[in-house]
Design a protein around this motif. Sequence first.
Motif, PDB file in Angstrom:
ATOM      1  N   ARG A 104      21.090 -34.440  -7.428  1.00 30.19           N
ATOM      2  CA  ARG A 104      21.678 -33.787  -8.603  1.00 30.19           C
ATOM      3  C   ARG A 104      20.679 -33.002  -9.452  1.00 30.19           C
ATOM      4  N   VAL A 105      19.667 -32.415  -8.811  1.00 27.55           N
ATOM      5  CA  VAL A 105      18.776 -31.528  -9.561  1.00 27.55           C
ATOM      6  C   VAL A 105      19.577 -30.285  -9.922  1.00 27.55           C
ATOM      7  N   PRO A 106      19.639 -29.901 -11.197  1.00 27.00           N
ATOM      8  CA  PRO A 106      20.463 -28.750 -11.597  1.00 27.00           C
ATOM      9  C   PRO A 106      20.068 -27.482 -10.844  1.00 27.00           C
ATOM     10  N   LEU A 107      21.091 -26.740 -10.435  1.00 21.71           N
ATOM     11  CA  LEU A 107      20.862 -25.481  -9.733  1.00 21.71           C
ATOM     12  C   LEU A 107      20.998 -24.347 -10.733  1.00 21.71           C
ATOM     13  N   GLY A 108      19.879 -23.791 -11.143  1.00 24.31           N
ATOM     14  CA  GLY A 108      19.863 -22.701 -12.110  1.00 24.31           C
ATOM     15  C   GLY A 108      18.777 -21.707 -11.762  1.00 24.31           C
ATOM     16  N   TYR A 109      18.699 -20.656 -12.559  1.00 20.39           N
ATOM     17  CA  TYR A 109      17.707 -19.630 -12.247  1.00 20.39           C
ATOM     18  C   TYR A 109      16.301 -20.117 -12.543  1.00 20.39           C
ATOM     19  N   GLU A 110      15.390 -19.799 -11.626  1.00 20.78           N
ATOM     20  CA  GLU A 110      13.964 -19.980 -11.814  1.00 20.78           C
ATOM     21  C   GLU A 110      13.272 -18.869 -11.032  1.00 20.78           C
ATOM     22  N   PRO A 111      12.105 -18.393 -11.491  1.00 16.92           N
ATOM     23  CA  PRO A 111      11.438 -17.290 -10.788  1.00 16.92           C
ATOM     24  C   PRO A 111      11.196 -17.564  -9.312  1.00 16.92           C
ATOM     25  N   GLY A 112      11.037 -18.837  -8.962  1.00 18.27           N
ATOM     26  CA  GLY A 112      10.791 -19.183  -7.574  1.00 18.27           C
ATOM     27  C   GLY A 112      11.934 -18.830  -6.641  1.00 18.27           C
ATOM     28  N   LEU A 113      13.123 -18.558  -7.177  1.00 17.29           N
ATOM     29  CA  LEU A 113      14.240 -18.171  -6.315  1.00 17.29           C
ATOM     30  C   LEU A 113      13.961 -16.869  -5.570  1.00 17.29           C
ATOM     31  N   TRP A 114      13.098 -16.011  -6.144  1.00 21.93           N
ATOM     32  CA  TRP A 114      12.740 -14.788  -5.423  1.00 21.93           C
ATOM     33  C   TRP A 114      11.921 -15.116  -4.187  1.00 21.93           C
ATOM     34  N   SER A 115      11.258 -16.261  -4.204  1.00 23.21           N
ATOM     35  CA  SER A 115      10.529 -16.707  -3.022  1.00 23.21           C
ATOM     36  C   SER A 115      11.465 -17.250  -1.952  1.00 23.21           C
ATOM     37  N   LEU A 116      12.741 -17.425  -2.280  1.00 20.87           N
ATOM     38  CA  LEU A 116      13.765 -17.744  -1.297  1.00 20.87           C
ATOM     39  C   LEU A 116      14.393 -16.464  -0.754  1.00 20.87           C
ATOM     40  N   ALA A 117      14.651 -15.509  -1.637  1.00 23.15           N
ATOM     41  CA  ALA A 117      15.279 -14.253  -1.210  1.00 23.15           C
ATOM     42  C   ALA A 117      14.366 -13.477  -0.262  1.00 23.15           C
ATOM     43  N   PHE A 118      13.073 -13.507  -0.515  1.00 23.23           N
ATOM     44  CA  PHE A 118      12.151 -12.758   0.339  1.00 23.23           C
ATOM     45  C   PHE A 118      12.161 -13.229   1.788  1.00 23.23           C
ATOM     46  N   PRO A 119      12.031 -14.530   2.085  1.00 20.74           N
ATOM     47  CA  PRO A 119      12.043 -14.946   3.493  1.00 20.74           C
ATOM     48  C   PRO A 119      13.335 -14.593   4.222  1.00 20.74           C
ATOM     49  N   VAL A 120      14.468 -14.665   3.524  1.00 23.21           N
ATOM     50  CA  VAL A 120      15.736 -14.328   4.170  1.00 23.21           C
ATOM     51  C   VAL A 120      15.737 -12.864   4.595  1.00 23.21           C
ATOM     52  N   GLY A 121      15.285 -11.986   3.699  1.00 22.37           N
ATOM     53  CA  GLY A 121      15.195 -10.571   4.048  1.00 22.37           C
ATOM     54  C   GLY A 121      14.161 -10.306   5.122  1.00 22.37           C
ATOM     55  N   MET A 122      13.014 -10.951   5.021  1.00 27.78           N
ATOM     56  CA  MET A 122      11.942 -10.732   5.985  1.00 27.78           C
ATOM     57  C   MET A 122      12.329 -11.229   7.374  1.00 27.78           C
ATOM     58  N   TYR A 123      13.092 -12.288   7.440  1.00 24.26           N
ATOM     59  CA  TYR A 123      13.521 -12.808   8.736  1.00 24.26           C
ATOM     60  C   TYR A 123      14.346 -11.765   9.498  1.00 24.26           C
ATOM     61  N   GLY A 124      15.242 -11.073   8.785  1.00 22.21           N
ATOM     62  CA  GLY A 124      16.051 -10.052   9.430  1.00 22.21           C
ATOM     63  C   GLY A 124      15.224  -8.876   9.917  1.00 22.21           C
ATOM     64  N   VAL A 125      14.338  -8.383   9.057  1.00 23.83           N
ATOM     65  CA  VAL A 125      13.491  -7.248   9.438  1.00 23.83           C
ATOM     66  C   VAL A 125      12.582  -7.626  10.599  1.00 23.83           C
ATOM     67  N   ALA A 126      11.986  -8.813  10.547  1.00 27.87           N
ATOM     68  CA  ALA A 126      11.090  -9.253  11.613  1.00 27.87           C
ATOM     69  C   ALA A 126      11.834  -9.404  12.930  1.00 27.87           C
ATOM     70  N   SER A 127      13.045  -9.948  12.880  1.00 27.55           N
ATOM     71  CA  SER A 127      13.839 -10.100  14.102  1.00 27.55           C
ATOM     72  C   SER A 127      14.146  -8.741  14.713  1.00 27.55           C
ATOM     73  N   HIS A 128      14.556  -7.807  13.883  1.00 26.06           N
ATOM     74  CA  HIS A 128      14.867  -6.453  14.353  1.00 26.06           C
ATOM     75  C   HIS A 128      13.648  -5.800  14.997  1.00 26.06           C
ATOM     76  N   GLU A 129      12.513  -5.858  14.319  1.00 26.77           N
ATOM     77  CA  GLU A 129      11.323  -5.172  14.819  1.00 26.77           C
ATOM     78  C   GLU A 129      10.736  -5.858  16.051  1.00 26.77           C
ATOM     79  N   LEU A 130      10.804  -7.184  16.101  1.00 25.08           N
ATOM     80  CA  LEU A 130      10.336  -7.882  17.298  1.00 25.08           C
ATOM     81  C   LEU A 130      11.221  -7.531  18.492  1.00 25.08           C
ATOM     82  N   GLY A 131      12.539  -7.491  18.257  1.00 21.52           N
ATOM     83  CA  GLY A 131      13.449  -7.114  19.326  1.00 21.52           C
ATOM     84  C   GLY A 131      13.167  -5.717  19.850  1.00 21.52           C
ATOM     85  N   GLN A 132      12.874  -4.790  18.945  1.00 23.69           N
ATOM     86  CA  GLN A 132      12.527  -3.431  19.364  1.00 23.69           C
ATOM     87  C   GLN A 132      11.231  -3.414  20.161  1.00 23.69           C
TER      88      GLN A 132
END
Length: 352
Positions: free
Chosen positions: A275-303
């Motif tokens: 039950r740790v409250p789910l709210g905004y913290e700057p560290g959430l951008w460190s979650l958004a970045f890996p999700v985006g990077m995973y897609g780009v990396a997958s695309h470029e590795l596949g190419q």
Amino acid sequence: MTAGWQNGLRDAVRDLDPGYFALVMATGIVSQAVRLDGAAGLSGILLGVTIAAYLLLAAAYGWRLVSYRARLRADAADPRRAFSLFTFVAGTDVLAARLAADRHLAAAAVLAAVGAASWLALSYGLPLLLARQRRPRAVLASANGSWFLWVVAAASVAVAATSVAAPVPAALAAAAVACWAVAVLLYLLTAVLVTGALLVYGLRPAELTPAYWVFMGATAISVLAGAQILRLAPGPLAAAVHGVVAGLSVVLWAFGTWLIPFLLAAGIWRHGRHRVPLGYEPGLWSLAFPVGMYGVASHELGQAIGVSWLVTLGRDEAWLALAVWAAVAAAMGWAAARRLASRVPARTHAAR
């Protein structure tokens, strides 16, 4: 501007999280992700947001460096926060690579040089500063997901170096290969340190911050750097490392993919069971970045290795990355609005 707003702005700069450049990292890589799926207009809008965020944060951190140097020094000496300073390196390099994709090569080259110089300074300066701590066990006990930003920064230098010119000059190619190799070895070292700290000292739910997603993000950006190295012009160096880079890039991609369910389960354990409250913290951008990077990396590795389903995965995953980015941006906007509302003078409410 009233004295109250001036004080509020000064307080915000003084207390600015050292890892806020993760916002630039996340926005820049999501811009690249949707661009790879053909959404040029949306990608351009996100690029504009990335540039604006970079300039605003650069000004804020410059102000902090001049006026609140003691606070910045304290962040650099705190093993729980010090490695977040590498978000400046990675944000700079991600923006450089994105600008290079649109052929803004002069601006990209300048940013790549800034990223490389800051990476060298932080890579040697921060570990030496932390090594001077009188309690080395306390340093190890403080190891957390943000330590993987050291890896992300090293790989980002390789990404920028292989993006700013076509064909890539031999010197830049050599630098990219070297930085990629350093990133891979740093990943192994950091994984041992962070995992060892978790096993020895344990982890409370409140400490399982979104920064642990950088555990996966570090593999993803290393894969992206590897894929770009694989696409270098033929030459002795490219030929010598091709097999190693291809093999390790696939291994890192597989390990990063394996980490995703683990990290999702950790989030459920933190917010669902404990039950740790789910709210905004700057560290959430460190979650958004890996999700985006995973897609780009997958695309470029596949190419790079000729695997079509990886390319498709990367294109489709771009929209998940955009959804995560939008959710974090909305949470940040809501949190900012609430802070602004709390600063409205009581007499204003009384007048209404």
